[in-house]
Design an enzyme around this catalytic site. Structure first.
Site, mmCIF file in Angstrom:
data_model
loop_
_atom_site.group_PDB
_atom_site.id
_atom_site.type_symbol
_atom_site.label_atom_id
_atom_site.label_comp_id
_atom_site.label_asym_id
_atom_site.label_seq_id
_atom_site.Cartn_x
_atom_site.Cartn_y
_atom_site.Cartn_z
ATOM 1 C CG HIS A 9 -0.167 0.013 2.537
ATOM 2 N ND1 HIS A 9 0.436 1.139 3.062
ATOM 3 C CD2 HIS A 9 0.077 -0.985 3.418
ATOM 4 C CE1 HIS A 9 1.016 0.855 4.208
ATOM 5 N NE2 HIS A 9 0.831 -0.441 4.449
ATOM 6 N NE ARG A 57 -1.654 -0.343 6.523
ATOM 7 C CZ ARG A 57 -2.196 -0.869 7.600
ATOM 8 N NH1 ARG A 57 -3.308 -0.335 8.108
ATOM 9 N NH2 ARG A 57 -1.658 -1.926 8.192
ATOM 10 C CD GLU A 81 1.619 -5.839 7.870
ATOM 11 O OE1 GLU A 81 1.624 -7.071 7.627
ATOM 12 O OE2 GLU A 81 2.546 -5.075 7.528
ATOM 13 C CG LEU A 82 2.602 -8.230 10.826
ATOM 14 C CD1 LEU A 82 2.977 -7.391 12.034
ATOM 15 C CD2 LEU A 82 3.794 -9.051 10.350
ATOM 16 C CG ASP A 83 -2.472 -6.365 16.174
ATOM 17 O OD1 ASP A 83 -2.146 -5.163 16.039
ATOM 18 O OD2 ASP A 83 -3.168 -6.774 17.119
ATOM 19 C CE1 TYR A 84 6.629 -3.911 14.873
ATOM 20 C CE2 TYR A 84 5.647 -1.719 15.017
ATOM 21 C CZ TYR A 84 6.735 -2.563 15.191
ATOM 22 O OH TYR A 84 7.913 -2.070 15.700
#
Length: 219
Positions: A9, A57, A81-84
């Protein structure tokens, strides 16, 4: 013919400290996406399928690119996305690991987070490393089954995991790959025989012009 193109993105809201605040393209992020869509249109590259994650995004980046190509898009949450932010908060609470506030500390932080995540040293309510890896593996298989040229608009952690799966990377190498993925960068795999072979990594042909050097962003 099977060709899988992953696109990260555009730049989101840098400096955000939670997923909700981060999940919106910046003005530059919109421009990066438009430049990439225009580049694909000008060079005659099209796609049979355009899929994005459901995050704002990701979805908005896909919409801009697909609009330049007069294509439809669909969403699949497995590309999210991974949950940063969640992982970072977990490690702060359990390991007193400070959440980064600049790129230098972020570079040191990511390998620590991924290693702890793989080892299971995170809160139970968060998505596990194996579960994340499994959903990315499922998306790769689905793209292969669709055939033709498939574009998936997603995030750096997903692209890095794809590299890990297809190139058999250890977790530290996965972290190094993730850290170097630019906004709206292009990553392409082409099926050769029974395997997907890497044909492009971190390509930003739409940002190569001299006056776009400042538009090459990582966060």
């Amino acid at each position: 013919m099977v060709e899988i193109t992953l696109v990260r993105h555009g730049q989101a809201q840098t400096g955000a400290t939670d997923e909700h605040s981060y999940d919106k393209l910046s003005d530059l992020g919109h421009q990066q996406a438009q430049w990439l869509g225009d580049y694909f249109a000008e060079t005659g590259r099209s796609f049979d399928h355009v899929i994005s994650g459901t995050l704002n995004r990701q979805r908005d980046t896909a919409g801009v690119i697909a609009g330049a190509l007069s294509l439809e898009t669909r969403q699949d949450a497995r590309l999210n996305e991974l949950d940063y932010f969640g992982l970072s908060q977990s490690l702060k609470e359990t390991h007193a690991l400070d959440i980064p506030t600049d790129r230098a500390s972020f570079v040191a932080h990511v390998p620590q987070v991924l290693s702890a995540w793989q080892a299971g040293d995170i809160h139970d309510h968060l998505e596990g490393f194996d579960a994340f890896q499994g959903r990315i593996e499922a998306m790769i298989s689905e793209a292969e089954a669709l055939g033709g040229r498939v574009m998936m608009v997603t995030s750096g952690g997903v692209i890095g995991m794809t590299m890990r799966l297809l190139l058999q990377l250890e977790v530290n190498a996965y972290a190094n790959v993730l850290l170097n993925i630019m906004n709206t960068s292009v990553h392409r795999f082409v099926k050769t025989g029974d395997s997907l072979a890497l044909a492009m990594f971190n390509g930003v042909p739409h940002l190569e012009a001299k006056d776009r050097v400042g538009a090459r962003t990582y966060i």
